[in-house]
Design a protein around this motif. Sequence first.
Motif, short mmCIF file in Angstrom:
data_model
loop_
_atom_site.label_atom_id
_atom_site.label_comp_id
_atom_site.label_asym_id
_atom_site.label_seq_id
_atom_site.Cartn_x
_atom_site.Cartn_y
_atom_site.Cartn_z
N ARG A 195 0.42 -0.95 0.05
CA ARG A 195 -0.21 -0.20 0.07
C ARG A 195 0.96 1.21 -0.05
NH1 ARG A 195 -5.05 -1.57 3.70
NH2 ARG A 195 -5.53 -2.83 2.29
N ARG A 196 0.75 1.93 0.64
CA ARG A 196 1.28 3.15 0.87
C ARG A 196 2.68 3.30 1.39
NH1 ARG A 196 -1.55 8.26 3.24
NH2 ARG A 196 -3.75 7.82 2.02
N ILE A 231 3.77 7.26 1.66
CA ILE A 231 3.71 8.43 1.35
C ILE A 231 2.23 9.27 1.72
CG2 ILE A 231 1.70 8.34 -0.74
CD1 ILE A 231 2.68 5.58 -2.06
N ARG A 234 -0.68 11.08 -1.19
CA ARG A 234 -1.01 10.38 -2.63
C ARG A 234 -1.41 11.24 -4.14
NH1 ARG A 234 -5.52 6.00 -0.14
NH2 ARG A 234 -3.30 4.43 0.63
N HIS A 237 2.53 11.93 -4.74
CA HIS A 237 3.40 10.85 -4.99
C HIS A 237 4.65 11.82 -3.77
CE1 HIS A 237 4.12 6.59 -5.22
NE2 HIS A 237 5.18 7.45 -4.35
N ASN A 239 6.57 11.63 -0.27
CA ASN A 239 7.24 10.96 1.00
C ASN A 239 7.52 11.04 1.80
OD1 ASN A 239 5.84 8.00 -1.22
ND2 ASN A 239 8.25 8.18 -2.28
#
Length: 261
Positions: A195-196, A231, A234, A237, A239
């Motif tokens: 996922r993230r 992340i 989203r 993106h 981070n």
Amino acid sequence: YLYGEIGFYRYNYFYFGIGNQPVPKEIYGVDYPRIKLNFLKKIYPHLYAGVRYQYEDYQITQTEPTGAFANGNVPGTPRGRTSGVGVGLFYDTRDVIFFPSKGIVADLAYFYNARVWGGNVRFDRFYGDISTYRTVLPNTILVGNLFGSFTRGNAPFSMLSELGGAKRMRGYYQGRFRDDNVLLAQSEARFNIFRRLGGVVFGAVAVLGNQKDILRFNDPKYAYGAGLRFIANRQDHLNLRFDYALGKDGGNFYFTIGEAF
């Protein structure tokens, strides 16, 4: 395309010497304003050209009683005022800014630092910073970065080419290596975990040199490490970055926002 920085710093740093003449690590205090301005105009698809300006007034405020600064062995002390006007090219084909999966970004510049602009030293500086991005597997991106900085003239120690920190040669303190010239190559593999959550592995190699030797290829510096990514945004993106890197001095942790390159 207009961007820059206007700031004032009051901080303590460590000094390790210049080139292949290291000194025992010592701490020093400094106050300095910094101005960086860039005015670039698109001249071709993805290509910008324009003028740049940099100003810095580096005033040493604290030194160790028996260290290199107190002995007068560091160029540009107790005060190094630099003011430089330059030209630059910027090329960018990245698909997104914060976490590209393909494309190239290149930043090239030349600065002429002189008393006529308000500085107290005269020197030239050339630098180039080029990164490439390529998706090699559905969830894996391979990134490469080449950075070079070359100085000619009487640059103060604060304006010499340097390695270390969270972006160039992770694993070393920023300014751990400092000389007239630097050439650095680093690479990173970025991959999704769940996922993230993502991960990276990276490595770097660099050489330094002075105005006589240019680059000392017989004395390379190495660093490598790994990290995690989360992340935070989203849509773009963007981070949160957590890295651990190793060099010959041991290891260093880094926690920040955005990628190293």
